[in-house]
Design a protein around this motif. Structure first.
Motif, short mmCIF file in Angstrom:
data_model
loop_
_atom_site.label_atom_id
_atom_site.label_comp_id
_atom_site.label_asym_id
_atom_site.label_seq_id
_atom_site.Cartn_x
_atom_site.Cartn_y
_atom_site.Cartn_z
N SER A 211 0.82 -1.23 0.00
CA SER A 211 0.00 0.00 0.00
C SER A 211 0.85 1.26 0.00
CB SER A 211 -0.93 0.00 1.22
OG SER A 211 -0.17 0.10 2.42
N ALA A 212 2.12 1.13 0.39
CA ALA A 212 3.00 2.29 0.43
C ALA A 212 3.48 2.68 -0.97
CB ALA A 212 4.19 2.02 1.33
N ILE A 213 3.44 1.71 -1.90
CA ILE A 213 3.99 1.97 -3.24
C ILE A 213 3.25 3.10 -3.97
CG2 ILE A 213 4.42 0.95 -5.51
CD1 ILE A 213 4.86 -1.73 -4.09
N PRO A 214 1.92 3.08 -4.09
CA PRO A 214 1.24 4.20 -4.77
C PRO A 214 1.39 5.53 -4.02
CG PRO A 214 -0.36 2.71 -3.78
CD PRO A 214 0.96 2.01 -3.71
N SER A 215 1.48 5.45 -2.69
CA SER A 215 1.66 6.69 -1.90
C SER A 215 3.02 7.30 -2.18
CB SER A 215 1.51 6.40 -0.41
OG SER A 215 0.21 5.94 -0.11
N LEU A 216 4.03 6.44 -2.30
CA LEU A 216 5.36 6.94 -2.63
C LEU A 216 5.39 7.54 -4.03
CD1 LEU A 216 7.56 4.07 -1.13
CD2 LEU A 216 7.53 6.46 -0.37
N GLN A 217 4.70 6.92 -4.97
CA GLN A 217 4.64 7.44 -6.34
C GLN A 217 3.96 8.81 -6.37
OE1 GLN A 217 6.03 6.29 -9.18
NE2 GLN A 217 7.05 4.78 -7.88
N LYS A 218 2.93 8.95 -5.56
CA LYS A 218 2.22 10.23 -5.51
C LYS A 218 3.14 11.32 -4.95
CE LYS A 218 -1.97 12.46 -3.77
NZ LYS A 218 -3.22 12.29 -2.97
N ASN A 219 3.88 10.97 -3.90
CA ASN A 219 4.83 11.93 -3.33
C ASN A 219 5.95 12.26 -4.31
OD1 ASN A 219 4.57 12.70 -0.23
ND2 ASN A 219 3.74 10.64 -0.47
N LEU A 220 6.34 11.27 -5.10
CA LEU A 220 7.37 11.51 -6.11
C LEU A 220 6.88 12.52 -7.14
CD1 LEU A 220 10.12 10.82 -7.33
CD2 LEU A 220 9.02 8.92 -8.54
N GLU A 221 5.63 12.37 -7.57
CA GLU A 221 5.05 13.31 -8.53
C GLU A 221 4.97 14.72 -7.94
OE1 GLU A 221 1.30 11.66 -9.56
OE2 GLU A 221 2.16 9.92 -10.62
N THR A 222 4.61 14.79 -6.65
CA THR A 222 4.52 16.10 -5.98
C THR A 222 5.89 16.77 -5.93
OG1 THR A 222 2.68 15.34 -4.61
CG2 THR A 222 3.89 17.27 -3.85
N THR A 223 6.91 15.97 -5.62
CA THR A 223 8.27 16.51 -5.53
C THR A 223 8.76 17.00 -6.89
OG1 THR A 223 8.75 14.98 -3.72
CG2 THR A 223 10.63 16.03 -4.81
N ILE A 224 8.49 16.20 -7.91
CA ILE A 224 8.92 16.58 -9.27
C ILE A 224 8.20 17.86 -9.72
CG2 ILE A 224 8.83 15.88 -11.70
CD1 ILE A 224 9.29 13.00 -10.76
N THR A 225 6.92 17.98 -9.38
CA THR A 225 6.17 19.20 -9.72
C THR A 225 6.76 20.43 -9.05
OG1 THR A 225 4.12 17.93 -10.02
CG2 THR A 225 3.91 20.30 -9.64
N ALA A 226 7.09 20.28 -7.75
CA ALA A 226 7.69 21.40 -7.01
C ALA A 226 9.04 21.78 -7.60
CB ALA A 226 7.83 21.03 -5.54
#
Length: 297
Positions: A211-226
């Motif tokens: 369950s942590a995998i999609p959450s990490l991917q979402k955080n990765l997208e947020t970081t890349i956007t920032a």
């Protein structure tokens, strides 16, 4: 009207002083290489020169501000790059540990690595540029994150650190900590996600790990956007610095045209003034040579 010797002498002395002042003026211009050395030399030119100097001073300060802002953004970009790399590594570890065939001791080893990456994320969240914390809004003198952000409450500032890079033009250089790392108590924030991943690995909980995998991917997208937003600001500053540099060159050129002397012309005027002054001295010496005895003869 009778012309007396004293009148002739006074007139010649007046002319001689005028020639000497002219000579002194060109000598001064030659030494300073400036056409205007005092306000009386050219009152209108002095006013223009002062305006250009003011513009140069302001533009130079804007350049310094833009350089500082660019340095802040470059440092922030470096930090964000490392955050991205860590989140990517955490995703890989989550995929590795989320397989049912992975034994509990192997998951414990992965959990230890996750814990090290978690601590590095906290360290990056407390990054400082020139002694200022970059993820705590305008409260740059306060440490944004505690040693364990999942257990100790924290409150981040949402203010913007702005640099003035032009007349009425400012640019924000900081990235809000909540945007990258999440607020305290936010279960979708990177700290909470990584902490839950570590606990799931230690508990040998396959479902929790996965369950942590999609959450990490979402955080990765947020970081890349920032980070992309930060890159856009850097591009803007590059254009701003180029424009400010052109403006400074233009103002300096205008100031030079007003204040600086045309050396070739000054040399000609100086030589002419020297000749005139020397001729005046020679002429005056011949005219006032007769003495009282000459008049009595």
């Amino acid at each position: 009207m009778r012309i007396t010797q004293s009148m002739m002498t006074s007139s010649m002395m007046s002319g001689l002083q005028g020639n000497y002042r002219r000579l002194d003026k060109y000598q001064e211009q030659m030494m300073t290489q400036r056409r205007i050395n005092r306000p009386s030399d050219d009152p209108v030119g002095v006013a223009s020169a002062l305006q250009y100097r003011g513009q140069i001073t302001a533009t130079t300060q804007f350049e310094q501000n833009a350089d500082d802002a660019d340095a802040w953004l470059k440092y922030g970009d470096t930090v964000m790059t490392e955050v991205t790399q860590i989140v990517q590594k955490l995703s890989e570890l989550a995929v590795q540990g989320g397989t049912d065939t992975v034994p509990a001791d192997a998951r414990a080893n992965i959990a230890a690595e996750v814990d090290q990456l978690f601590q590095q994320l906290v360290s990056l969240g407390n990054s400082q540029f020139k002694g200022k914390y970059i993820f705590n809004g305008e409260r740059t003198d306060e440490k944004p994150f505690p040693d364990d952000p999942t257990q100790t409450a924290y409150a981040l500032d949402d203010g913007e650190v702005r640099y003035q890079v032009g007349a009425g033009i400012t640019v924000s250089v900081n990235t809000l900590g909540e945007q990258v790392f999440g607020a305290y108590g936010d279960t979708s924030g990177i700290f909470a996600v990584v902490d839950n991943l570590k606990k799931a690995l230690l508990a040998d909980d396959t479902a929790g790990i996965q369950s942590a995998i999609p959450s990490l991917q979402k955080n990765l997208e947020t970081t890349i956007t920032a980070q992309a937003e930060m890159g856009g600001k850097q591009n803007r500053l590059e254009f701003t610095l180029s424009r400010l540099g052109d403006l400074n060159i233009n103002y300096m050129d205008l100031q030079s045209k007003v204040e600086d002397a045309d050396i070739s012309k000054v040399i000609i005027d100086l030589k002419t003034s020297e000749s005139v002054y020397q001729a005046s001295l020679d002429t005056m010496a011949r005219i006032i040579r007769p003495s009282l005895l000459d008049f009595l003869r």
